[in-house]
Design a protein around this motif. Structure first.
Motif, mmCIF file in Angstrom:
data_model
loop_
_atom_site.group_PDB
_atom_site.id
_atom_site.type_symbol
_atom_site.label_atom_id
_atom_site.label_comp_id
_atom_site.label_asym_id
_atom_site.label_seq_id
_atom_site.Cartn_x
_atom_site.Cartn_y
_atom_site.Cartn_z
ATOM 1 N N VAL A 129 -9.010 -2.766 7.789
ATOM 2 C CA VAL A 129 -9.553 -1.438 7.455
ATOM 3 C C VAL A 129 -8.656 -0.363 8.059
ATOM 4 N N HIS A 130 -8.269 0.618 7.247
ATOM 5 C CA HIS A 130 -7.522 1.773 7.756
ATOM 6 C C HIS A 130 -8.345 3.015 7.491
ATOM 7 N N LEU A 131 -8.817 3.657 8.557
ATOM 8 C CA LEU A 131 -9.567 4.899 8.390
ATOM 9 C C LEU A 131 -8.602 6.086 8.456
ATOM 10 N N GLY A 132 -9.048 7.232 7.940
ATOM 11 C CA GLY A 132 -8.203 8.421 7.957
ATOM 12 C C GLY A 132 -6.929 8.204 7.149
ATOM 13 N N THR A 133 -7.017 7.368 6.139
ATOM 14 C CA THR A 133 -5.827 6.997 5.352
ATOM 15 C C THR A 133 -6.093 7.186 3.865
ATOM 16 N N GLY A 134 -5.349 8.093 3.263
ATOM 17 C CA GLY A 134 -5.517 8.324 1.828
ATOM 18 C C GLY A 134 -4.479 7.552 1.032
ATOM 19 N N VAL A 135 -4.686 7.522 -0.282
ATOM 20 C CA VAL A 135 -3.694 6.916 -1.176
ATOM 21 C C VAL A 135 -2.994 8.064 -1.896
ATOM 22 N N GLN A 136 -1.684 8.168 -1.700
ATOM 23 C CA GLN A 136 -0.959 9.294 -2.293
ATOM 24 C C GLN A 136 -0.404 8.978 -3.672
ATOM 25 N N GLY A 137 -0.295 7.711 -3.962
ATOM 26 C CA GLY A 137 0.207 7.346 -5.284
ATOM 27 C C GLY A 137 0.180 5.837 -5.439
ATOM 28 N N LEU B 159 1.092 -3.865 -7.687
ATOM 29 C CA LEU B 159 0.960 -2.413 -7.598
ATOM 30 C C LEU B 159 1.324 -2.028 -6.168
ATOM 31 N N THR B 160 2.159 -1.009 -6.015
ATOM 32 C CA THR B 160 2.478 -0.566 -4.661
ATOM 33 C C THR B 160 1.782 0.764 -4.408
ATOM 34 N N ALA B 161 0.918 0.757 -3.366
ATOM 35 C CA ALA B 161 0.196 1.982 -3.012
ATOM 36 C C ALA B 161 0.949 2.676 -1.887
ATOM 37 N N ARG B 162 1.156 3.984 -2.088
ATOM 38 C CA ARG B 162 1.781 4.790 -1.026
ATOM 39 C C ARG B 162 0.647 5.400 -0.216
ATOM 40 N N LEU B 163 0.527 4.986 1.029
ATOM 41 C CA LEU B 163 -0.563 5.483 1.865
ATOM 42 C C LEU B 163 -0.122 6.734 2.626
ATOM 43 N N SER B 164 -1.103 7.548 3.021
ATOM 44 C CA SER B 164 -0.781 8.821 3.684
ATOM 45 C C SER B 164 -0.120 8.605 5.045
ATOM 46 N N THR B 165 -0.220 7.384 5.564
ATOM 47 C CA THR B 165 0.418 7.076 6.857
ATOM 48 C C THR B 165 1.900 6.732 6.672
ATOM 49 N N GLY B 166 2.372 6.705 5.430
ATOM 50 C CA GLY B 166 3.771 6.364 5.173
ATOM 51 C C GLY B 166 3.937 4.896 4.797
ATOM 52 N N VAL B 167 2.889 4.105 5.028
ATOM 53 C CA VAL B 167 2.972 2.666 4.711
ATOM 54 C C VAL B 167 2.966 2.476 3.192
ATOM 55 N N ARG B 168 3.735 1.493 2.707
ATOM 56 C CA ARG B 168 3.688 1.107 1.291
ATOM 57 C C ARG B 168 3.079 -0.286 1.235
ATOM 58 N N LEU B 169 2.004 -0.389 0.475
ATOM 59 C CA LEU B 169 1.258 -1.649 0.461
ATOM 60 C C LEU B 169 1.290 -2.221 -0.951
ATOM 61 N N THR B 170 1.802 -3.452 -1.080
ATOM 62 C CA THR B 170 1.862 -4.049 -2.414
ATOM 63 C C THR B 170 0.722 -5.050 -2.577
ATOM 64 N N VAL B 171 -0.027 -4.874 -3.646
ATOM 65 C CA VAL B 171 -1.213 -5.708 -3.884
ATOM 66 C C VAL B 171 -1.233 -6.167 -5.344
ATOM 67 N N ASP B 172 -2.172 -7.075 -5.632
ATOM 68 C CA ASP B 172 -2.310 -7.536 -7.018
ATOM 69 C C ASP B 172 -3.280 -6.660 -7.806
ATOM 70 N N LEU B 173 -4.272 -6.129 -7.098
ATOM 71 C CA LEU B 173 -5.187 -5.212 -7.782
ATOM 72 C C LEU B 173 -5.750 -4.184 -6.817
ATOM 73 N N VAL B 174 -6.170 -3.069 -7.403
ATOM 74 C CA VAL B 174 -6.760 -1.969 -6.638
ATOM 75 C C VAL B 174 -8.160 -1.745 -7.187
ATOM 76 N N VAL B 175 -9.136 -1.611 -6.294
ATOM 77 C CA VAL B 175 -10.481 -1.248 -6.736
ATOM 78 C C VAL B 175 -10.807 0.108 -6.119
ATOM 79 N N VAL B 176 -11.184 1.037 -6.954
ATOM 80 C CA VAL B 176 -11.449 2.395 -6.488
ATOM 81 C C VAL B 176 -12.955 2.567 -6.308
ATOM 82 N N GLY B 177 -13.353 2.873 -5.071
ATOM 83 C CA GLY B 177 -14.778 3.069 -4.778
ATOM 84 C C GLY B 177 -14.952 4.372 -4.023
ATOM 85 N N ILE B 178 -14.622 5.469 -4.704
ATOM 86 C CA ILE B 178 -14.635 6.770 -3.998
ATOM 87 C C ILE B 178 -15.825 7.623 -4.418
#
Ligand SMILES: Cc1cc2nc3c(=O)[nH]c(=O)nc-3n(C[C@H](O)[C@H](O)[C@H](O)COP(=O)(O)OP(=O)(O)OC[C@H]3O[C@@H](n4cnc5c(N)ncnc54)[C@H](O)[C@@H]3O)c2cc1C
Length: 407
Positions: A203-211, A219-238
């Motif tokens: 779990v990463h709190l205080g962390t947004g997805v910028q793209g 799929l590579t998610a660019r997180l607001s912390t600068g981390v790039r996370l590559t995953v197979d799927l993204v589920v959006v629960g906002i």
């Protein structure tokens, strides 16, 4: 001519409205309109048992009531039909296949899952609101799949839990520092998020997805912390937004929901609202509230059905209740977390099982039970009666003293 009630939205609130209109003795026409093709079905299992069971092999959701039962009740179904407008002057709901006149109407169009702003159009990015969404998501939750859940609210948390139990590698990112703050209060929300970490979710709190960048291998998610996370799927629960777009220009006041009074009547006489879509004046707190939970939708559907049948109704002033299930733990909340403080009464968040009380001034306004399913309703009387805080503490002490016997 027979009078006609039109209920728009064929899910829990809409179904309860048509059932109650009939039970209240209404003998005219009752029409239930729904944008989905399916008969009304239950949503809570979609993020829980449906996913953990790998979909349930059914081709359509198990309905609350069959087509035959609804016909027996004298309910005319218009499924797969969307309301595009409400013409108050002519007392007509405008459907995508023509006008449907009404004498009284119920708005029960619920809410839709908010998409992630700026996300690319890619079928590996999921939302979860409907049966069809759940079928799509379920087909991708395979052991070893890397899953990013955006949002640590209840739906995101339940999906994270289900995915983990299926052997997925799960990361949850949450833009806020205080997840579930509105529902449980800051401290208790944080304590519940710890259940994820204990179970093995990152779990990463205080962390947004910028793209999100799609490519062949994921799929590579660019997180607001600068981390790039590559995953197979993204589920959006906002979160969810009330389905009110069709009410533009109708005379029904829309302010993050269809605004209604304490007996659920909107600014258009004879038009009521119920469920996730309804924003009402709450006589208990004196505030304007819109709730998104099962009990609220069911109870408001009943009241709106009575009102649509021409009966009076007392102001809707329930003791709010909802539950959620993650990692085999049931989280239950009674009343409100809108309080001066939340105090652990019994158990310990560090052990993953506890009861907490919410105090406003000298009164009890809410109780949370985590992994204590038998406890919550024992506190109902105190929450409903806004008991004195000292009485709650004494009651909790007595229950805790009996704990070994209760366990
Ligand atoms: C995955 C998931 C899990 C949940 N788990 C829990 C839980 O554990 N505990 C809990 O308390 N609550 C839970 N909930 C919340 C609960 O299911 C909702 O509060 C409840 O479904 C709301 O019912 P509703 O009838 O107001 O609206 P909805 O269920 O949203 O139904 C509204 C219906 O109206 C239709 N509609 C929308 N616009 C139109 C239109 N213009 N014309 C015609 N039809 C339209 C929609 O297609 C939909 O079928 C969960 C929700 C989801 C999605």
């Amino acid at each position: 001519m027979a009078e006609r009630i039109v209920v728009v939205g064929a899910s829990l609130a809409g179904l309860r409205a048509v059932e109650t209109a009939r039970r209240s003795g209404f003998t005219g026409e009752v029409v239930l309109v729904g944008a989905e093709e399916h008969l009304p079905y239950d949503r809570p299992p979609l993020s829980k048992a449906f996913l953990t069971g790998g979909g349930n092999g059914r081709r359509s959701p198990e309905p609350f009531r069959t087509r035959e039962q609804l016909a027996e009740l004298g309910v005319e179904l218009r499924l797969g039909r969307r309301a595009l407008g409400l013409d108050a002057a002519n007392r007509t709901v405008v459907l995508d296949d023509g006008g449907l006149p009404f004498d009284r109407a119920v708005i029960a169009t619920g809410a839709y899952a908010r998409p992630l702003p700026g996300a690319p159009d890619d079928d590996r990015i999921h939302l979860l609101r409907t049966w069809d969404d759940a079928v799509r998501l379920s087909s991708r939750l395979r052991p070893g799949a890397r899953v990013l859940v955006v949002g640590a609210g209840f739906i995101g948390s339940e999906i994270a839990s289900s995915a983990l139990s299926l052997g997925c590698e799960v990361t949850v990112v949450e833009a806020g520092q205080w997840p579930l703050e509105r529902a449980l209060g800051a401290e208790m929300g944080l304590a519940c998020v710890e259940l994820h970490r204990r179970a093995g979710v990152t779990v990463h709190l205080g962390t947004g997805v910028q793209g999100i960048e799609p490519h062949d291998d994921g799929l590579t998610a660019r997180l607001s912390t600068g981390v790039r996370l590559t995953v197979d799927l993204v589920v959006v629960g906002i979160g969810a937004a009330p389905a009110t777009d069709w009410l533009d220009g109708s005379g029904v006041v829309v302010e993050d929901g269809a605004v209604c009074d304490a007996t659920l009547e909107t600014a258009v006489p004879g038009v009521f609202a119920a469920g996730d879509v309804a924003r009402r004046h709450d006589p208990v707190s004196g505030r304007s509230v819109r709730l998104e939970n099962w009990t609220n939708a069911a109870e408001q559907g009943v009241l709106a059905g009575r009102r649509a049948a021409g009966l009076t109704g007392s102001p809707y002033a329930p003791v709010s209740y909802f539950w959620s299930d993650w990692h085999g733990t049931r989280i239950q909340m009674l009343g409100t977390s809108d309080a001066d403080e939340a105090v652990v009464l019994d158990g310990d968040p560090a052990d993953g099982a506890w009861v907490a009380g919410y105090r406003r001034g000298d009164q009890v306004v809410g109780v949370l039970a985590v992994a204590r399913p038998a406890e919550i309703m024992k506190y109902r009387r105190l929450v409903a009666g806004r008991a004195r805080w000292a009485d709650l503490l004494a009651f909790a002490k007595e229950r805790a003293a009996r704990r070994p016997a209760l366990d």
